[in-house]
Design an enzyme around this catalytic site. Structure first.
Site, mmCIF file in Angstrom:
data_model
loop_
_atom_site.group_PDB
_atom_site.id
_atom_site.type_symbol
_atom_site.label_atom_id
_atom_site.label_comp_id
_atom_site.label_asym_id
_atom_site.label_seq_id
_atom_site.Cartn_x
_atom_site.Cartn_y
_atom_site.Cartn_z
ATOM 1 N N PHE A 5 0.857 -1.160 0.000
ATOM 2 C CA PHE A 5 0.000 0.000 0.000
ATOM 3 C C PHE A 5 0.898 1.215 0.000
ATOM 4 O O PHE A 5 1.830 1.303 0.788
ATOM 5 C CB PHE A 5 -0.911 0.031 1.237
ATOM 6 C CG PHE A 5 -1.837 1.208 1.223
ATOM 7 C CD1 PHE A 5 -2.992 1.157 0.467
ATOM 8 C CD2 PHE A 5 -1.540 2.349 1.917
ATOM 9 C CE1 PHE A 5 -3.850 2.242 0.421
ATOM 10 C CE2 PHE A 5 -2.384 3.440 1.874
ATOM 11 C CZ PHE A 5 -3.552 3.377 1.128
ATOM 12 N N LYS A 32 9.387 0.667 2.351
ATOM 13 C CA LYS A 32 8.855 -0.330 1.417
ATOM 14 C C LYS A 32 9.470 -0.144 0.030
ATOM 15 O O LYS A 32 9.781 -1.114 -0.648
ATOM 16 C CB LYS A 32 7.331 -0.210 1.329
ATOM 17 C CG LYS A 32 6.616 -0.795 2.508
ATOM 18 C CD LYS A 32 5.123 -0.656 2.309
ATOM 19 C CE LYS A 32 4.426 -1.883 2.779
ATOM 20 N NZ LYS A 32 3.009 -1.864 2.510
ATOM 21 N N ASN A 52 -5.636 -3.553 0.574
ATOM 22 C CA ASN A 52 -6.332 -2.420 1.173
ATOM 23 C C ASN A 52 -6.433 -2.619 2.673
ATOM 24 O O ASN A 52 -5.425 -2.778 3.306
ATOM 25 C CB ASN A 52 -7.669 -2.176 0.484
ATOM 26 C CG ASN A 52 -7.474 -1.728 -0.949
ATOM 27 O OD1 ASN A 52 -6.994 -0.647 -1.193
ATOM 28 N ND2 ASN A 52 -7.805 -2.592 -1.907
ATOM 29 N N SER A 53 -7.624 -2.646 3.260
ATOM 30 C CA SER A 53 -7.761 -2.760 4.714
ATOM 31 C C SER A 53 -8.403 -4.075 5.105
ATOM 32 O O SER A 53 -9.258 -4.591 4.388
ATOM 33 C CB SER A 53 -8.625 -1.614 5.246
ATOM 34 O OG SER A 53 -8.032 -0.376 4.982
#
Length: 189
Positions: A5, A32, A52-53
């Site tokens: 992300f 990252k 995503n979440s």
């Protein structure tokens, strides 16, 4: 197969990969990028799964359903949409992708439309399910920014991520591109 992300350096994918967050989140993104660059330079095959979440985490964080609260804190106006995926579904797609040659050196986006909701959507659903009208307190964006600046590391990172998701709405602020593989199209079952 790292989850990803917010990687601004990856220009071939969607806007989510080029988001800029508050400094604590941005520092995570920079780390990252370093790891991804090493992977690319070394020629190591990869599959990035944009998850995503995780629904269980964020629904618990936002609504505290096990406590049966009478109130709820809403970030900003509560309209920002987020992608809240069930962990088991993400795991199933990741396992399928790990042995699928079509996914080598590609990005898989897991963003089913039925999993996209705002805090107001979640709150309304919870109220309907429980029959309880929750008292809503709206938290201004500036309060979250200040909190992300004042908390010690690493506690400030989740606050900065919450800002990115629930104030900026960065998880769905872009269209998917031809370079993205949609998990639901790869594995319609």
């Amino acid at each position: 197969m790292p989850q990803r992300f917010g990687d601004p350096e990856n220009q071939g994918d969607n806007k989510v990969d080029r988001v800029l967050g508050l400094p604590p989140f941005q520092a995570l993104i920079v780390n990252k990028r370093r790891v991804r660059k090493v992977i690319k330079v070394a020629g190591i095959p990869f599959i990035y799964v944009s998850t995503n979440s995780f629904a269980t985490y964020f629904i618990d964080c936002l609504l505290h359903p096990h406590e049966r609260p009478q109130y709820v804190s809403i970030y900003g106006n509560g309209d920002a949409k987020a992608v809240l995926n069930f962990e088991e579904d993400v795991a199933a797609y990741a396992i399928k992708a790990s042995v699928d040659p079509r996914t080598c050196n590609r990005v898989i986006i897991y963003r089913p439309p039925v999993n996209i909701a705002s805090q107001l959507d979640l709150t309304s659903s919870w109220e309907k399910k429980t029959g309880i009208t929750l008292q809503r307190t709206h938290i201004p964006e500036q309060d979250i920014i200040k909190l992300s600046e004042s908390l010690p590391f690493p506690e400030k990172i989740p606050v900065a991520i919450l800002h990115n998701i629930f104030f900026k709405g960065d998880q769905i602020s872009s269209e998917l591109t031809a370079n993205n593989l949609k998990a639901s199209e790869l594995y319609p079952d």
